[in-house]
Scaffold this motif. Structure first.
Motif, PDB file in Angstrom:
ATOM      1  N   GLY A 156      36.792 -28.016 -12.466  1.00 45.15           N
ATOM      2  CA  GLY A 156      37.572 -26.788 -12.351  1.00 45.15           C
ATOM      3  C   GLY A 156      38.240 -26.649 -10.994  1.00 45.15           C
ATOM      4  N   HIS A 157      37.537 -27.054  -9.929  1.00 44.55           N
ATOM      5  CA  HIS A 157      38.119 -26.965  -8.593  1.00 44.55           C
ATOM      6  C   HIS A 157      39.283 -27.942  -8.427  1.00 44.55           C
ATOM      7  CE1 HIS A 157      33.986 -25.337  -7.075  1.00 44.55           C
ATOM      8  NE2 HIS A 157      34.696 -24.421  -7.698  1.00 44.55           N
ATOM      9  N   ARG A 158      39.143 -29.157  -8.952  1.00 46.00           N
ATOM     10  CA  ARG A 158      40.235 -30.130  -8.842  1.00 46.00           C
ATOM     11  C   ARG A 158      41.451 -29.675  -9.659  1.00 46.00           C
ATOM     12  NH1 ARG A 158      41.438 -35.722  -7.900  1.00 46.00           N
ATOM     13  NH2 ARG A 158      42.967 -36.463  -9.407  1.00 46.00           N
ATOM     14  N   ILE A 159      41.188 -29.154 -10.854  1.00 44.98           N
ATOM     15  CA  ILE A 159      42.287 -28.666 -11.686  1.00 44.98           C
ATOM     16  C   ILE A 159      43.013 -27.530 -10.979  1.00 44.98           C
ATOM     17  CG2 ILE A 159      42.820 -27.410 -13.802  1.00 44.98           C
ATOM     18  CD1 ILE A 159      42.400 -30.340 -14.299  1.00 44.98           C
ATOM     19  N   PHE A 160      42.272 -26.667 -10.300  1.00 46.75           N
ATOM     20  CA  PHE A 160      42.908 -25.561  -9.594  1.00 46.75           C
ATOM     21  C   PHE A 160      43.813 -26.081  -8.489  1.00 46.75           C
ATOM     22  CE2 PHE A 160      43.258 -21.717  -7.055  1.00 46.75           C
ATOM     23  CZ  PHE A 160      43.421 -20.760  -8.044  1.00 46.75           C
ATOM     24  N   GLN A 161      43.393 -27.139  -7.818  1.00 44.76           N
ATOM     25  CA  GLN A 161      44.278 -27.776  -6.833  1.00 44.76           C
ATOM     26  C   GLN A 161      45.559 -28.275  -7.496  1.00 44.76           C
ATOM     27  OE1 GLN A 161      41.564 -30.746  -5.055  1.00 44.76           O
ATOM     28  NE2 GLN A 161      42.331 -30.025  -3.092  1.00 44.76           N
ATOM     29  N   GLN A 162      45.411 -28.971  -8.619  1.00 44.09           N
ATOM     30  CA  GLN A 162      46.574 -29.546  -9.296  1.00 44.09           C
ATOM     31  C   GLN A 162      47.574 -28.477  -9.715  1.00 44.09           C
ATOM     32  OE1 GLN A 162      44.330 -31.662 -12.345  1.00 44.09           O
ATOM     33  NE2 GLN A 162      44.884 -33.623 -11.446  1.00 44.09           N
ATOM     34  N   LEU A 163      47.074 -27.308 -10.079  1.00 43.99           N
ATOM     35  CA  LEU A 163      47.959 -26.232 -10.507  1.00 43.99           C
ATOM     36  C   LEU A 163      48.726 -25.611  -9.342  1.00 43.99           C
ATOM     37  CD1 LEU A 163      45.678 -24.426 -13.119  1.00 43.99           C
ATOM     38  CD2 LEU A 163      47.676 -25.846 -13.595  1.00 43.99           C
ATOM     39  N   ASN A 164      48.199 -25.729  -8.136  1.00 44.60           N
ATOM     40  CA  ASN A 164      48.813 -25.085  -6.982  1.00 44.60           C
ATOM     41  C   ASN A 164      49.504 -26.050  -6.024  1.00 44.60           C
ATOM     42  OD1 ASN A 164      47.948 -21.973  -6.802  1.00 44.60           O
ATOM     43  ND2 ASN A 164      46.266 -23.110  -7.705  1.00 44.60           N
ATOM     44  N   TYR A 165      49.130 -27.326  -6.075  1.00 46.73           N
ATOM     45  CA  TYR A 165      49.754 -28.320  -5.215  1.00 46.73           C
ATOM     46  C   TYR A 165      51.004 -28.882  -5.882  1.00 46.73           C
ATOM     47  CZ  TYR A 165      45.629 -28.664  -2.137  1.00 46.73           C
ATOM     48  OH  TYR A 165      44.624 -28.407  -1.253  1.00 46.73           O
ATOM     49  N   PRO A 166      51.958 -29.409  -5.106  1.00 46.98           N
ATOM     50  CA  PRO A 166      53.123 -30.066  -5.703  1.00 46.98           C
ATOM     51  C   PRO A 166      52.713 -31.371  -6.400  1.00 46.98           C
ATOM     52  CG  PRO A 166      53.129 -30.334  -3.320  1.00 46.98           C
ATOM     53  CD  PRO A 166      52.040 -29.359  -3.633  1.00 46.98           C
ATOM     54  N   PRO A 167      53.501 -31.834  -7.382  1.00 44.99           N
ATOM     55  CA  PRO A 167      53.121 -33.030  -8.153  1.00 44.99           C
ATOM     56  C   PRO A 167      52.902 -34.279  -7.301  1.00 44.99           C
ATOM     57  CG  PRO A 167      54.910 -31.862  -9.228  1.00 44.99           C
ATOM     58  CD  PRO A 167      54.724 -31.211  -7.898  1.00 44.99           C
ATOM     59  N   LYS A 168      53.609 -34.407  -6.179  1.00 48.29           N
ATOM     60  CA  LYS A 168      53.501 -35.611  -5.355  1.00 48.29           C
ATOM     61  C   LYS A 168      52.297 -35.602  -4.410  1.00 48.29           C
ATOM     62  CE  LYS A 168      58.500 -36.486  -5.272  1.00 48.29           C
ATOM     63  NZ  LYS A 168      59.700 -36.650  -4.408  1.00 48.29           N
ATOM     64  N   ALA A 169      51.525 -34.533  -4.430  1.00 43.84           N
ATOM     65  CA  ALA A 169      50.404 -34.411  -3.487  1.00 43.84           C
ATOM     66  C   ALA A 169      49.116 -34.987  -4.067  1.00 43.84           C
ATOM     67  CB  ALA A 169      50.214 -32.946  -3.098  1.00 43.84           C
ATOM     68  N   ARG A 170      49.198 -36.134  -4.702  1.00 44.40           N
ATOM     69  CA  ARG A 170      48.028 -36.709  -5.362  1.00 44.40           C
ATOM     70  C   ARG A 170      46.932 -37.072  -4.361  1.00 44.40           C
ATOM     71  NH1 ARG A 170      47.554 -35.734 -10.439  1.00 44.40           N
ATOM     72  NH2 ARG A 170      46.190 -37.550 -10.595  1.00 44.40           N
ATOM     73  N   LYS A 171      47.317 -37.571  -3.188  1.00 46.61           N
ATOM     74  CA  LYS A 171      46.319 -38.013  -2.213  1.00 46.61           C
ATOM     75  C   LYS A 171      45.562 -36.844  -1.589  1.00 46.61           C
ATOM     76  CE  LYS A 171      48.728 -42.283  -0.959  1.00 46.61           C
ATOM     77  NZ  LYS A 171      49.364 -43.064   0.135  1.00 46.61           N
ATOM     78  N   ALA A 172      46.117 -35.649  -1.701  1.00 50.60           N
ATOM     79  CA  ALA A 172      45.455 -34.478  -1.112  1.00 50.60           C
ATOM     80  C   ALA A 172      44.397 -33.894  -2.039  1.00 50.60           C
ATOM     81  CB  ALA A 172      46.494 -33.413  -0.774  1.00 50.60           C
ATOM     82  N   LEU A 173      44.377 -34.311  -3.304  1.00 50.29           N
ATOM     83  CA  LEU A 173      43.421 -33.757  -4.258  1.00 50.29           C
ATOM     84  C   LEU A 173      42.005 -34.234  -3.956  1.00 50.29           C
ATOM     85  CD1 LEU A 173      45.409 -34.267  -7.584  1.00 50.29           C
ATOM     86  CD2 LEU A 173      45.178 -32.153  -6.276  1.00 50.29           C
ATOM     87  N   MET A 174      41.033 -33.374  -4.212  1.00 46.53           N
ATOM     88  CA  MET A 174      39.637 -33.760  -4.015  1.00 46.53           C
ATOM     89  C   MET A 174      39.252 -34.852  -4.999  1.00 46.53           C
ATOM     90  SD  MET A 174      37.409 -30.654  -5.772  1.00 46.53           S
ATOM     91  CE  MET A 174      35.957 -31.608  -6.264  1.00 46.53           C
ATOM     92  N   ASN A 175      38.420 -35.775  -4.537  1.00 47.81           N
ATOM     93  CA  ASN A 175      37.877 -36.825  -5.374  1.00 47.81           C
ATOM     94  C   ASN A 175      36.521 -36.362  -5.888  1.00 47.81           C
ATOM     95  OD1 ASN A 175      36.067 -39.289  -5.789  1.00 47.81           O
ATOM     96  ND2 ASN A 175      38.081 -40.257  -5.638  1.00 47.81           N
ATOM     97  N   ILE A 176      36.361 -36.298  -7.195  1.00 46.70           N
ATOM     98  CA  ILE A 176      35.134 -35.747  -7.773  1.00 46.70           C
ATOM     99  C   ILE A 176      33.917 -36.578  -7.395  1.00 46.70           C
ATOM    100  CG2 ILE A 176      33.928 -35.298  -9.950  1.00 46.70           C
ATOM    101  CD1 ILE A 176      36.543 -34.374 -11.124  1.00 46.70           C
ATOM    102  N   ASP A 177      34.031 -37.911  -7.444  1.00 45.74           N
ATOM    103  CA  ASP A 177      32.885 -38.761  -7.111  1.00 45.74           C
ATOM    104  C   ASP A 177      32.529 -38.671  -5.633  1.00 45.74           C
ATOM    105  OD1 ASP A 177      32.446 -39.854  -9.748  1.00 45.74           O
ATOM    106  OD2 ASP A 177      34.285 -40.986  -9.470  1.00 45.74           O
ATOM    107  N   ASP A 178      33.540 -38.626  -4.766  1.00 42.14           N
ATOM    108  CA  ASP A 178      33.264 -38.442  -3.342  1.00 42.14           C
ATOM    109  C   ASP A 178      32.572 -37.110  -3.084  1.00 42.14           C
ATOM    110  OD1 ASP A 178      34.319 -40.859  -2.611  1.00 42.14           O
ATOM    111  OD2 ASP A 178      36.275 -40.067  -2.009  1.00 42.14           O
ATOM    112  N   THR A 179      33.037 -36.067  -3.763  1.00 41.85           N
ATOM    113  CA  THR A 179      32.421 -34.751  -3.594  1.00 41.85           C
ATOM    114  C   THR A 179      30.969 -34.774  -4.053  1.00 41.85           C
ATOM    115  OG1 THR A 179      34.576 -33.695  -3.945  1.00 41.85           O
ATOM    116  CG2 THR A 179      32.638 -32.301  -4.150  1.00 41.85           C
ATOM    117  N   MET A 180      30.689 -35.476  -5.157  1.00 42.00           N
ATOM    118  CA  MET A 180      29.309 -35.587  -5.630  1.00 42.00           C
ATOM    119  C   MET A 180      28.443 -36.349  -4.646  1.00 42.00           C
ATOM    120  SD  MET A 180      29.275 -36.128  -9.741  1.00 42.00           S
ATOM    121  CE  MET A 180      29.758 -34.790 -10.841  1.00 42.00           C
TER     122      MET A 180
END
Length: 490
Positions: A294-318
């Protein structure tokens, strides 16, 4: 990062070169090139902006509240005082800030969201204690199970198997129950001293403020303005408030916290303690996937499409959350880790990446823990509830609605909400993911495009396994706990 790619410093442009502040912030997200498990330095790999103070303030308020709630849920059944709760919460905040928030998310692994607090597990803590559970045993098992799932990349796998409809339904459910719960908390607080009208005025003013900020496209200011407004209104109308927590540093000796007559007053755990908490630890880690997703999806909804590298990595977060759990528990803390929602949601709204806000969050957590007085203000109901309403739950509702506009996604979303209300969000997520991937509901073409393993084998194993755990510990409504060790709860 590819060595041939231009660096962040090479691509950075001053804000004055952009027509609007929003365009500058989006450009900053697009050029971010985080170095995983290597040093990320300010100005070379990211910059500090005044917008970073928004998620930092929200995260600090949320941290104080949630850690105190977790420790308090343990302290009640164990017969520990409120002073113990405050001291352990301050200790936890210093551990989290120095070792993980600043070091990991700020410098070493900026693709990991901050390791926060596992709020959905709070109602189960009295059951854990009543079943013979031990806070250290629970914390260690949550860390071990979480690290195993992260190393197997199970978090990203489950995220890939969860459709937009299922995600949207989860966001809607969590947002709605959160809004209702906070409004009830406010009215319960105000009714407690016979001035229920204060709660109504605070909530009404919050609605108007939030609508105006939406209209002016300044929604990222909702948390600081909302907290200041709520505090001023409540004080002006005569609500009682006083500072009670004095400045100081908590006991930093782990032996003190895990002593038999000091700290938790329970000593070190034995084998039967680990057996008693194992089902709860499994369920706690299972709850991570929908929360992190849910947190990553919320980022995707608010970040621009080209900001892929700025998104949180779920496995790294775990990985970070698991390591933080193991270290924090061993040192004597009572927190149960998860992805830090009160940081990620406002950070996404403010269009800011993780590292700069993480550093500021760590600094504010240390200041609040040592100073003491900010902890009293942060847990004051009007400040706390408004911060959670405008910073977490209302944005979750908006994101859920945005993801469920189409008929195909709305079918899955409705089933998630329905089944989550029956049991809990873990049950709703696992059941709807199975039905959605098999093509019974939602986008049937998506289900047909999945291989057999992804379509029904993994979702079926997840659903059956989680139901077995919930059945064993008595979480299925109307059905008593099946394990003998939980008969004390009957």
């Amino acid at each position: 990062m590819n060595n041939n790619d231009p660096s962040y410093r090479e691509q950075h442009r001053p804000s004055r070169e952009f027509p609007t502040r929003a365009q500058y912030l989006e450009h900053e997200l697009e050029i971010l090139a985080p170095r995983r498990w290597r040093a990320n330095l300010p100005f070379r790999d990211y910059r500090f902006e005044f917008e970073d103070w928004v998620p930092a303030m929200a995260a600090t308020i949320g941290k104080i509240v949630m850690v105190a709630a977790i420790v308090g849920a343990f302290a009640g059944p164990l017969g520990l005082s409120s002073e113990f709760v405050i001291e352990n919460a301050r200790y936890e905040m210093i551990i989290a800030a120095v070792l993980f928030v600043i070091l990991f998310s700020g410098f070493l692994i900026p693709t990991a969201n901050l390791a926060g607090t596992h709020g959905p597990l709070i109602p189960m803590i009295p059951l854990i204690v009543a079943s013979g559970g031990h806070p250290m045993a629970l914390g260690i098992l949550v860390g071990v199970f979480g690290l195993a799932l992260a190393l197997l990349r199970g978090g990203s796998l489950l995220a890939r198997l969860t459709s937009d409809g299922v995600c949207g339904g989860l966001l809607l459910y969590l947002g709605f129950i959160g809004v209702i719960a906070q409004i009830k908390v406010l009215f319960s607080w105000a009714d407690g001293f016979g001035m229920g009208h204060i709660a109504f005025i605070v909530v009404f003013a919050t609605i108007v403020m939030y609508a105006l900020l939406e209209h002016w496209r300044l929604r990222w200011l909702a948390i600081p303005l909302g907290c200041i407004m709520a505090a001023c209104i409540a004080l002006a109308l005569g609500a009682p408030f006083e500072f009670t927590t004095e400045p100081g540093i908590p006991n930093m000796n782990p032996a003190y916290w895990w002593g038999e007559e000091t700290g938790w007053q329970v000593g070190l755990p034995e084998l039967h303690h680990f057996i008693a908490v194992a089902p709860f630890a499994i369920l706690a880690v299972a709850m991570w996937s929908p929360d992190f997703l849910g947190h990553r999806i919320f980022q995707q909804l608010n970040y621009p499409p080209k900001a892929r590298k700025a998104l949180m990595n779920i496995d790294d977060t775990m990985r970070v959350a698991s390591i933080r759990q193991l270290v924090g528990t061993t040192l004597g803390g009572g927190n149960l880790a998860s992805s830090w929602g009160t940081f990620m949601v406002p950070a996404a709204i403010a269009k800011r990446p993780i590292p700069a806000g993480a550093v500021l969050t760590g600094v504010l957590c240390i200041v609040a823990a040592v100073w003491g007085y900010p902890m009293d203000l942060a847990v004051w109901p009007p400040v706390l509830s408004v911060a959670l309403l405008v910073g977490v739950f209302l944005p979750l509702l908006e994101a859920g609605m945005q993801m469920t506009r189409e008929g195909k996604t709305s079918q899955s979303a409705a089933i998630v909400v329905f089944s989550s209300a029956l049991v809990n969000p873990v049950f709703g997520w696992s059941l709807t993911m199975l039905l959605d991937n098999m093509g019974f509901i939602g986008d049937r073409e998506r289900g047909q495009g999945l291989c057999r393993l992804d379509r029904w084998v993994i979702p079926s194993v997840m659903f059956v396994g989680l139901c077995a755990v919930m059945l064993a510990i008595g979480m299925l409504p109307g059905i008593p706990a099946m394990l003998a060790s939980f008969r004390v709860l009957d």
